[in-house]
Design a protein around this motif. Structure first.
Motif, mmCIF file in Angstrom:
data_model
loop_
_atom_site.group_PDB
_atom_site.id
_atom_site.type_symbol
_atom_site.label_atom_id
_atom_site.label_comp_id
_atom_site.label_asym_id
_atom_site.label_seq_id
_atom_site.Cartn_x
_atom_site.Cartn_y
_atom_site.Cartn_z
ATOM 1 N N GLY A 1 -55.820 5.808 4.799
ATOM 2 C CA GLY A 1 -56.330 5.134 3.623
ATOM 3 C C GLY A 1 -55.288 4.811 2.581
ATOM 4 O O GLY A 1 -55.576 4.065 1.633
ATOM 5 N N GLY A 2 -54.099 5.341 2.749
ATOM 6 C CA GLY A 2 -53.025 5.100 1.807
ATOM 7 C C GLY A 2 -52.299 3.797 2.070
ATOM 8 O O GLY A 2 -52.676 3.013 2.945
ATOM 9 N N SER A 3 -51.236 3.588 1.312
ATOM 10 C CA SER A 3 -50.484 2.340 1.380
ATOM 11 C C SER A 3 -48.990 2.602 1.442
ATOM 12 O O SER A 3 -48.493 3.601 0.924
ATOM 13 C CB SER A 3 -50.780 1.463 0.162
ATOM 14 N N LEU A 4 -48.294 1.680 2.076
ATOM 15 C CA LEU A 4 -46.844 1.654 2.103
ATOM 16 C C LEU A 4 -46.386 0.206 2.041
ATOM 17 O O LEU A 4 -47.124 -0.699 2.448
ATOM 18 C CB LEU A 4 -46.272 2.289 3.370
ATOM 19 N N THR A 5 -45.188 -0.003 1.549
ATOM 20 C CA THR A 5 -44.576 -1.320 1.559
ATOM 21 C C THR A 5 -43.230 -1.238 2.261
ATOM 22 O O THR A 5 -42.355 -0.469 1.856
ATOM 23 C CB THR A 5 -44.393 -1.864 0.138
ATOM 24 N N LEU A 6 -43.073 -2.019 3.308
ATOM 25 C CA LEU A 6 -41.823 -2.097 4.037
ATOM 26 C C LEU A 6 -41.005 -3.276 3.533
ATOM 27 O O LEU A 6 -41.552 -4.307 3.136
ATOM 28 C CB LEU A 6 -42.068 -2.267 5.533
ATOM 29 N N SER A 7 -39.699 -3.115 3.577
ATOM 30 C CA SER A 7 -38.797 -4.172 3.164
ATOM 31 C C SER A 7 -37.735 -4.381 4.227
ATOM 32 O O SER A 7 -37.261 -3.427 4.844
ATOM 33 C CB SER A 7 -38.140 -3.827 1.828
ATOM 34 N N CYS A 8 -37.374 -5.631 4.435
ATOM 35 C CA CYS A 8 -36.327 -5.996 5.375
ATOM 36 C C CYS A 8 -35.361 -6.923 4.667
ATOM 37 O O CYS A 8 -35.761 -7.993 4.181
ATOM 38 C CB CYS A 8 -36.920 -6.675 6.607
ATOM 39 N N SER A 9 -34.108 -6.525 4.614
ATOM 40 C CA SER A 9 -33.078 -7.287 3.933
ATOM 41 C C SER A 9 -32.111 -7.868 4.960
ATOM 42 O O SER A 9 -31.572 -7.137 5.789
ATOM 43 C CB SER A 9 -32.327 -6.415 2.944
ATOM 44 N N GLY A 10 -31.896 -9.180 4.893
ATOM 45 C CA GLY A 10 -31.019 -9.859 5.822
ATOM 46 C C GLY A 10 -29.696 -10.247 5.192
ATOM 47 O O GLY A 10 -29.607 -10.490 3.989
ATOM 48 N N SER A 11 -28.680 -10.305 6.029
ATOM 49 C CA SER A 11 -27.374 -10.782 5.605
ATOM 50 C C SER A 11 -26.788 -11.648 6.710
ATOM 51 O O SER A 11 -27.076 -11.443 7.891
ATOM 52 C CB SER A 11 -26.434 -9.626 5.270
ATOM 53 N N GLY A 12 -25.948 -12.601 6.330
ATOM 54 C CA GLY A 12 -25.349 -13.505 7.287
ATOM 55 C C GLY A 12 -25.738 -14.949 7.013
ATOM 56 O O GLY A 12 -26.054 -15.320 5.889
ATOM 57 N N ASN A 13 -25.738 -15.759 8.055
ATOM 58 C CA ASN A 13 -26.029 -17.178 7.941
ATOM 59 C C ASN A 13 -27.466 -17.406 7.499
ATOM 60 O O ASN A 13 -28.403 -16.982 8.179
ATOM 61 C CB ASN A 13 -25.769 -17.877 9.278
ATOM 62 N N VAL A 14 -27.645 -18.088 6.385
ATOM 63 C CA VAL A 14 -28.979 -18.302 5.840
ATOM 64 C C VAL A 14 -29.869 -19.082 6.796
ATOM 65 O O VAL A 14 -31.090 -18.896 6.794
ATOM 66 C CB VAL A 14 -28.896 -19.013 4.477
ATOM 67 N N HIS A 15 -29.305 -19.929 7.638
ATOM 68 C CA HIS A 15 -30.095 -20.715 8.573
ATOM 69 C C HIS A 15 -30.718 -19.874 9.681
ATOM 70 O O HIS A 15 -31.585 -20.361 10.406
ATOM 71 C CB HIS A 15 -29.239 -21.824 9.178
ATOM 72 N N SER A 16 -30.282 -18.654 9.815
ATOM 73 C CA SER A 16 -30.857 -17.756 10.807
ATOM 74 C C SER A 16 -32.175 -17.148 10.361
ATOM 75 O O SER A 16 -32.854 -16.508 11.161
ATOM 76 C CB SER A 16 -29.870 -16.633 11.140
ATOM 77 N N PHE A 17 -32.562 -17.354 9.098
ATOM 78 C CA PHE A 17 -33.736 -16.695 8.535
ATOM 79 C C PHE A 17 -34.908 -17.644 8.353
ATOM 80 O O PHE A 17 -35.774 -17.399 7.520
ATOM 81 C CB PHE A 17 -33.374 -16.038 7.208
ATOM 82 N N PHE A 18 -34.963 -18.723 9.125
ATOM 83 C CA PHE A 18 -36.063 -19.670 9.012
ATOM 84 C C PHE A 18 -37.405 -18.980 9.241
ATOM 85 O O PHE A 18 -38.369 -19.220 8.523
ATOM 86 C CB PHE A 18 -35.887 -20.815 10.000
ATOM 87 N N ALA A 19 -37.465 -18.132 10.252
ATOM 88 C CA ALA A 19 -38.673 -17.382 10.558
ATOM 89 C C ALA A 19 -38.348 -15.895 10.607
ATOM 90 O O ALA A 19 -37.322 -15.494 11.167
ATOM 91 C CB ALA A 19 -39.274 -17.834 11.880
ATOM 92 N N MET A 20 -39.199 -15.100 10.019
ATOM 93 C CA MET A 20 -39.026 -13.659 10.018
ATOM 94 C C MET A 20 -40.364 -13.003 10.322
ATOM 95 O O MET A 20 -41.423 -13.623 10.173
ATOM 96 C CB MET A 20 -38.486 -13.156 8.678
ATOM 97 N N GLY A 21 -40.307 -11.755 10.721
ATOM 98 C CA GLY A 21 -41.545 -11.066 11.023
ATOM 99 C C GLY A 21 -41.356 -9.585 11.246
ATOM 100 O O GLY A 21 -40.241 -9.054 11.159
ATOM 101 N N TRP A 22 -42.480 -8.946 11.519
ATOM 102 C CA TRP A 22 -42.518 -7.519 11.805
ATOM 103 C C TRP A 22 -43.211 -7.275 13.134
ATOM 104 O O TRP A 22 -44.264 -7.863 13.414
ATOM 105 C CB TRP A 22 -43.269 -6.743 10.718
#
Length: 121
Positions: A15-36
């Motif tokens: 019943g609780g909550s969490l927030t996950l974070s994902c930080s990317g580095s490198g070529n910005v064009h590689s981050f068009f699509a992201m997911g979990w």
């Protein structure tokens, strides 16, 4: 050259909550699509949520209405807010990025190292 680093996992009660974070580095064009994705012991890795740079999202059936994916394009960061967590949400959660949403849906891309989420009383 592209790297992803996840954070935010931990132990939470049902019943609780969490927030996950994902930080990317490198070529910005590689981050068009992201997911979990997530993988629990004895189970296949499954798509949790995905988001494109334009804000298009989709979710796995098991998390619809409970999880919300968002991104900050300027920081190449994606977050996953997880509410009403259930024991079956226990898994290692992995961040993925690719140049197309099709690749993300096919689990083809650059992966983070994973972060553990445990839901238990």
């Amino acid at each position: 050259q592209v790297q992803l680093v996840e954070s935010g996992g931990g132990l939470v009660q049902p019943g609780g909550s969490l927030t996950l974070s994902c930080s990317g580095s490198g070529n910005v064009h590689s981050f068009f699509a992201m997911g979990w994705y997530r993988q629990a012991p004895g189970k296949q890795r499954e798509l949790v949520a995905a988001i494109t740079i334009s804000g298009y999202t989709n979710y796995g059936d098991s998390v619809k209405g409970r999880f919300t994916i968002s991104r900050d394009n300027g920081k190449n960061t994606v977050q996953q807010q997880m509410n009403n967590l259930k024991p079956e949400d226990t898994a290692v959660y992995y961040c993925i990025t690719a140049s197309t949403r099709t690749e993300v849906g096919n689990a083809v891309g650059t992966w983070g190292q994973g972060t553990q989420v445990t839901v238990s009383s």
